[in-house]
Design an enzyme around this catalytic site. Structure first.
Site, PDB file in Angstrom:
ATOM      1  N   GLY A 209     -11.043 -12.655 -17.250  1.00  0.00           N
ATOM      2  CA  GLY A 209     -10.374 -11.930 -15.820  1.00  0.00           C
ATOM      3  C   GLY A 209     -11.002 -11.095 -15.511  1.00  0.00           C
ATOM      4  N   ALA A 210     -11.262 -10.273 -14.062  1.00  0.00           N
ATOM      5  CA  ALA A 210     -10.692  -9.621 -13.464  1.00  0.00           C
ATOM      6  C   ALA A 210     -12.331  -8.377 -14.033  1.00  0.00           C
ATOM      7  CB  ALA A 210      -9.785  -8.107 -14.019  1.00  0.00           C
TER       8      ALA A 210
ATOM      9  N   HIS B 147     -18.691  -8.748 -18.813  1.00  0.00           N
ATOM     10  CA  HIS B 147     -18.840 -10.213 -18.848  1.00  0.00           C
ATOM     11  C   HIS B 147     -20.066 -10.900 -17.685  1.00  0.00           C
ATOM     12  CE1 HIS B 147     -14.064  -9.146 -18.024  1.00  0.00           C
ATOM     13  NE2 HIS B 147     -14.054  -9.613 -19.166  1.00  0.00           N
TER      14      HIS B 147
ATOM     15  N   GLN C  36     -19.578  -8.162 -28.748  1.00  0.00           N
ATOM     16  CA  GLN C  36     -19.615  -7.195 -28.979  1.00  0.00           C
ATOM     17  C   GLN C  36     -18.070  -6.397 -29.433  1.00  0.00           C
ATOM     18  OE1 GLN C  36     -22.855  -4.716 -30.677  1.00  0.00           O
ATOM     19  NE2 GLN C  36     -21.477  -2.809 -31.116  1.00  0.00           N
TER      20      GLN C  36
ATOM     21  N   ASP D 136     -15.377  -6.260 -28.400  1.00  0.00           N
ATOM     22  CA  ASP D 136     -14.601  -7.179 -29.402  1.00  0.00           C
ATOM     23  C   ASP D 136     -14.967  -7.107 -30.807  1.00  0.00           C
ATOM     24  OD1 ASP D 136     -11.788  -6.464 -27.639  1.00  0.00           O
ATOM     25  OD2 ASP D 136     -13.762  -8.064 -26.194  1.00  0.00           O
TER      26      ASP D 136
HETATM   27  P1  AMP Z   1     -11.785 -10.147 -21.350  1.00  0.00           P
HETATM   28  O1  AMP Z   1     -11.507 -10.580 -20.702  1.00  0.00           O
HETATM   29  O2  AMP Z   1     -11.658  -9.162 -21.994  1.00  0.00           O
HETATM   30  O3  AMP Z   1     -11.172 -11.075 -22.722  1.00  0.00           O
HETATM   31  O4  AMP Z   1     -13.110 -10.907 -22.197  1.00  0.00           O
HETATM   32  C1  AMP Z   1     -13.428 -11.155 -21.712  1.00  0.00           C
HETATM   33  C2  AMP Z   1     -14.772 -11.214 -23.144  1.00  0.00           C
HETATM   34  O5  AMP Z   1     -15.774 -10.524 -22.322  1.00  0.00           O
HETATM   35  C3  AMP Z   1     -15.002 -10.762 -24.983  1.00  0.00           C
HETATM   36  O6  AMP Z   1     -16.201 -11.597 -25.861  1.00  0.00           O
HETATM   37  C4  AMP Z   1     -15.431  -9.460 -24.849  1.00  0.00           C
HETATM   38  O7  AMP Z   1     -15.922  -9.132 -26.251  1.00  0.00           O
HETATM   39  C5  AMP Z   1     -16.340  -9.414 -23.124  1.00  0.00           C
HETATM   40  N1  AMP Z   1     -16.501  -8.055 -23.111  1.00  0.00           N
HETATM   41  C6  AMP Z   1     -15.582  -7.436 -22.022  1.00  0.00           C
HETATM   42  N2  AMP Z   1     -15.425  -5.969 -22.404  1.00  0.00           N
HETATM   43  C7  AMP Z   1     -17.554  -6.048 -22.618  1.00  0.00           C
HETATM   44  C8  AMP Z   1     -18.456  -4.944 -22.779  1.00  0.00           C
HETATM   45  N3  AMP Z   1     -17.918  -3.649 -22.246  1.00  0.00           N
HETATM   46  N4  AMP Z   1     -19.166  -5.241 -22.691  1.00  0.00           N
HETATM   47  C9  AMP Z   1     -20.114  -6.856 -23.340  1.00  0.00           C
HETATM   48  N5  AMP Z   1     -18.594  -7.168 -23.426  1.00  0.00           N
HETATM   49  C10 AMP Z   1     -17.144  -7.532 -23.047  1.00  0.00           C
END
Ligand code: AMP
Length: 281
Positions: A31-32, A37, A148, A150
């Site tokens: 989220g957020a 995303h 990418q 992460d």
């Molecule tokens: P999170 O909500 O941080 O767990 O991220 C969810 C998904 O979004 C994960 O696969 C992250 O790698 C991806 N993600 C987060 N930030 C970015 C970004 N700046 N660019 C592309 N994908 C992202």
């Protein structure tokens, strides 16, 4: 957009999609939501009949209580954003729904989880492995989309899928960045105004190192990058590593693979930030 909060609601909708032979593209998130995303969601929407997004702040992947407590939660805005891109289903379970009994299964990823993030956040990838396994079983996606941003997480999940035969195709999407290059992250919302300018150094340090790779030794590059960060007052470098992009193992001068990843982690004030860049030499 349908919002499911219980396993029963989700199960019946998945059964419907499967019975109607709809392909499912899945984007797991905490989220957020930001444009990073949304770029994953758009790719998933384009390549599948149905887009399913999950929002779940997974407590077992947090290694610091404080980080979990302060993790940004913007539910209303997330729902609005996902509706605006025609997301078909949002799965938004509570912790009790995901972990009705104490979660004590451990998944390990060998040497891959001992590198980079794994060194600084012990147990983190176990939490990721568990939640992604559960979500894959529940959502049964044809394709799942990760960032990418992460990189180590993506490699961990790829290992999980390959070794446990999950019938899902993984897609790794490029890093979405702010205008000054800072990789978008939910945690960016917690960066203090007075620290924001320094945050752009993270991406700049990757560009700088990438430039130095032609014609300098790894030791010289690392020294130059350390100097680069030295004048900053709020930014604390945790690691800056040049690694083999497939294994994340450190590389040596003598055995340079042709695909490298430059990976950086630092804290800015109270906020931990990571970034990386893939390089072909
Ligand atoms: P999170 O909500 O941080 O767990 O991220 C969810 C998904 O979004 C994960 O696969 C992250 O790698 C991806 N993600 C987060 N930030 C970015 C970004 N700046 N660019 C592309 N994908 C992202």
């Amino acid at each position: 957009m349908q919002i499911c909060k219980t396993l029963e609601e989700l199960k019946s909708q998945i059964q419907f999609y499967k019975a109607n032979r709809r392909s499912i593209g899945f984007v797991p998130t905490m989220g957020a939501l930001h444009d990073g995303h949304l770029s994953l969601c758009k790719a998933a929407k384009n390549e599948n009949d149905v887009l399913i997004v999950s929002i779940f702040v997974n407590p077992i992947q947090f290694t610091q209580e404080n980080d979990l407590i302060h993790y940004p939660r913007t539910e209303e805005n997330d729902i609005r954003l996902l509706s605006s891109i025609d997301c078909d289903l949002l799965f938004m379970p509570t912790v009790e729904v995901m972990y009705p009994i104490k979660q004590d299964i451990i998944v390990g990823f060998g040497i891959l989880e001992q590198q980079l993030e794994g060194k600084y956040r012990p147990g983190h990838f176990n939490g990721v492995g568990i939640v992604v396994s559960k979500l894959f079983h529940l959502v049964q996606p044809d394709k799942a989309y990760f960032g990418q941003k992460d990189l180590q997480q993506f490699l961990i999940i790829r290992k999980l899928v390959e070794q446990l035969n999950f019938p899902v195709q993984l897609v790794c999407c490029p890093i979405a960045r702010d205008l000054d290059g800072l990789a978008l992250s939910s945690r960016n919302a917690r960066i203090k105004e007075e620290h924001r300018a320094e945050a752009s150094l993270i991406y700049q340090s990757l560009l700088y190192a990438a430039e130095l790779i032609k014609g300098n030794s790894l030791t010289e590059i690392k020294k130059a990058v350390m100097k680069y960060f030295a004048p900053t007052t709020s930014l604390q470098l945790e690691y800056f590593e040049i690694v083999d992009s497939r294994t994340l193992l450190p590389v040596s001068e003598l055995s340079l693979p042709n695909e490298l990843a430059i990976c950086v982690a630092c804290t800015l004030g109270q906020v931990r930030l990571i970034d990386n860049m893939l390089i072909k030499i």
